[in-house]
Design a protein around this motif. Structure first.
Motif, short mmCIF file in Angstrom:
data_model
loop_
_atom_site.label_atom_id
_atom_site.label_comp_id
_atom_site.label_asym_id
_atom_site.label_seq_id
_atom_site.Cartn_x
_atom_site.Cartn_y
_atom_site.Cartn_z
N LYS A 74 0.99 -1.15 -0.11
CA LYS A 74 0.06 -0.08 0.02
C LYS A 74 0.88 1.55 -0.49
O LYS A 74 0.40 2.24 -0.57
CB LYS A 74 -1.06 0.06 0.83
N PHE A 75 1.96 1.26 0.66
CA PHE A 75 2.51 2.45 0.86
C PHE A 75 3.78 3.13 -0.70
O PHE A 75 3.35 3.55 -0.86
CB PHE A 75 3.78 1.92 1.81
N ALA A 76 3.44 1.76 -0.99
CA ALA A 76 4.52 1.57 -2.20
C ALA A 76 3.48 2.05 -3.33
O ALA A 76 3.92 2.99 -4.21
CB ALA A 76 5.09 -0.19 -2.54
N ASN A 93 16.56 -11.27 1.48
CA ASN A 93 16.77 -12.70 0.92
C ASN A 93 17.39 -11.92 -0.34
O ASN A 93 17.16 -12.65 -1.11
CB ASN A 93 16.33 -14.00 0.76
N HIS A 94 16.76 -10.31 -0.17
CA HIS A 94 17.32 -10.21 -1.15
C HIS A 94 16.23 -9.91 -2.40
O HIS A 94 15.98 -9.36 -3.88
CB HIS A 94 18.85 -10.03 -2.07
N ARG A 95 14.72 -10.37 -1.63
CA ARG A 95 13.37 -10.91 -3.10
C ARG A 95 13.47 -9.41 -2.65
O ARG A 95 13.00 -8.62 -1.54
CB ARG A 95 12.46 -11.81 -2.77
N ILE A 96 12.37 -8.81 -3.81
CA ILE A 96 12.04 -7.39 -3.69
C ILE A 96 9.97 -7.40 -3.24
O ILE A 96 9.60 -8.51 -4.08
CB ILE A 96 11.58 -6.88 -5.34
N VAL A 97 9.70 -7.46 -2.00
CA VAL A 97 8.82 -7.34 -1.57
C VAL A 97 7.15 -6.75 -2.53
O VAL A 97 6.11 -7.18 -2.52
CB VAL A 97 8.40 -7.97 -0.60
N ALA A 98 7.56 -5.30 -2.51
CA ALA A 98 6.83 -4.21 -3.21
C ALA A 98 7.48 -3.73 -3.79
O ALA A 98 8.81 -3.44 -3.36
CB ALA A 98 6.28 -3.53 -2.13
N SER A 99 6.85 -2.46 -4.64
CA SER A 99 7.32 -1.76 -5.31
C SER A 99 6.72 -0.49 -5.89
O SER A 99 5.51 -1.15 -5.55
CB SER A 99 8.94 -2.27 -6.74
N SER A 100 7.07 0.11 -5.78
CA SER A 100 6.52 1.06 -6.38
C SER A 100 6.13 0.92 -8.24
O SER A 100 5.07 2.44 -8.29
CB SER A 100 6.94 2.76 -6.39
#
Length: 470
Positions: A74-76, A93-100
């Protein structure tokens, strides 16, 4: 002309190489400074934003993982600067869990800032090439720390450097264009400046070659009131002096030829006369002829000695035998001896006596007697029509002063500075080689003295010799 072109090329090459080096240095320095300025400002802004966002997001860290994930998404999605940079939430683990971004560019982020932020629990930055896309980026990672002190993820801002790099390149190119324009200005102005020097130098060189080839008296037109003009004046003066010297030498050769021929003719003629008549040497005619032979032989001997003296001066063989001498006695003996000779020519030689106590001085008496005789002879030849010559010697301070004056017509003012030069005879029609005064001045100068000529008040010429007492 080739030398001048070589000089022009060398001057321009040296100047342009310096300007080019300065332009490259300035372009490099300005580009590096601008790039550092842009990058540092971007980094400072992203670091500040990361701190603020991390502090704001700390309220969500205590939630469950699903709630935390939804809060991140939501913030992204509500991130208001998504057109400038990307906001990412990355787990340990360097995984992107959220992105704008609506579509994630990559499910894994592998830049060094993430690892450093997790390990050091501090904000970390990265500037360089994105391994996944090959694009130059700047990234700032801020660790998200759980209440127990464990890092559960990273809040990360990522922005592309393509626009900034283009701006830096554009600015660098602008500076480079300015530098090139500056080089062109330097080149054009340099060519004009060098040409303004080389053209008159070429003219001066050509004129100097003409002078060296025998065109004495050739003049250069002065066009500049600077060092070039001074050089032109110097060469013009040299040309005039060489021309005068050549003229005087030519006149000297003509005069010497005439002066030598006259006594030789007299000697030869009277010798043949005496041989042909076969008369007694006691006859009046024979005595007259012998007297003429003796007089002309002495005159010829004097001229030859004068020429030999001058030759010794020219090649440095002229020497003085200096000893303490009674200069007054030498002068008086010369005056009285020469006075009896002048009586035969109806010329009065008056010696002006005084009571000065003149000490002995170091000098070469034979050379000084030669000077006195030459000056008295000149006074008789050039001023004898006045019917009188005066001579005196006195002491003035630390100098012995000798003055010899005739009462003739004097010397033309324009010839006064020249009469002591070798070979110069001027407008005088009197016999002579034109080197007597030059020899006299050389002798006096070697005695550390001076010889001056000037027109006396009331007419005639005044010669003044000054010799130091010490």
């Amino acid at each position: 002309m080739k030398k001048n072109k070589g000089l022009q090329r060398r001057w321009l090459r040296n100047t342009l190489s310096i300007v080019l080096a300065l332009v490259l240095l300035c372009v490099t320095a300005i580009s590096v400074t601008v790039a550092a300025y842009y990058y540092s400002n971007m980094k400072a802004g992203m670091v500040s934003k990361a701190k603020t966002s991390t502090q704001f997001f700390e309220t969500y860290i205590g939630q469950s993982y699903n709630e935390y994930y939804r809060s991140c998404a939501k913030f992204a999605q509500t991130f208001d600067s998504k057109d400038v940079m990307e906001l990412q939430f990355v787990d340990t683990n360097h995984r992107i869990v959220a992105s704008s971004y609506t579509q994630l560019a990559s499910s894994v982020a592998v830049t060094s800032d993430i690892t450093e932020a997790i390990e050091t629990q501090k904000i970390s930055t990265f500037t360089g090439e994105n391994p996944a896309t090959g694009e130059r980026i700047m990234a700032v990672s801020s660790p998200l720390i759980y209440s127990n002190g464990e890092v559960i993820g990273v809040l990360r801002y990522v922005t592309s450097l393509s626009k900034v790099d283009r701006q830096i390149i554009f600015f660098s190119l602008t500076v480079a264009v300015v530098g090139i324009v500056l080089m062109l200005i330097v080149y054009v102005s340099g060519r004009y400046y060098v040409k303004s020097i080389l053209v008159p130098v070429t003219e001066i060189t050509d004129t100097a070659k003409r002078i060296a080839a025998g065109g004495y008296g050739v003049q250069i037109q002065r066009k500049f009131d600077d060092e070039i003009g001074e050089l032109a004046d110097t060469i013009n003066d040299m040309s005039n002096k060489i021309s005068q010297s050549e003229k005087m030498q030519s006149e000297f050769m003509s005069s010497v030829s005439h002066e030598l021929r006259t006594p030789l003719t007299a000697i030869s003629g009277w010798s043949e006369t005496l041989l042909s008549v076969g008369g007694s040497v006691d006859s009046a005619e024979a005595k007259r002829g012998l007297n003429i032979i003796v007089r002309e032989a002495r005159r010829l001997t004097g001229m030859v000695e004068e020429l030999l003296e001058f030759s010794r001066m020219q090649d440095g063989r002229f020497k003085l035998n200096v000893a303490q001498s009674d200069i007054r006695s030498e002068f008086e003996d010369t005056v009285f001896m020469y006075g009896s000779r002048l009586e035969q020519e109806n010329i009065e030689l008056e010696y002006l006596e005084n009571f000065d106590d003149i000490p002995e001085i170091p000098c070469d008496t034979s050379r000084m007697r030669q000077v006195f005789l030459n000056l008295l002879d000149n006074a008789a030849k050039h001023g004898g029509e006045g019917g009188k010559i005066t001579a005196e010697m006195c002491l003035e301070g630390e100098e012995v002063v000798v003055r010899i004056r005739d009462f003739g017509c004097g010397i033309p003012e324009d010839e006064l500075p020249l009469v002591k030069k070798r070979f110069y005879k001027g407008s005088s029609k009197a016999r002579g080689s034109g080197i007597g005064l030059a020899v006299c001045e050389e002798i006096v100068t070697m005695h550390n003295g001076s010889l001056e000529l000037q027109n006396a008040e009331g007419g005639g010429t005044l010669v003044t010799i000054r010799l130091p007492v010490g």
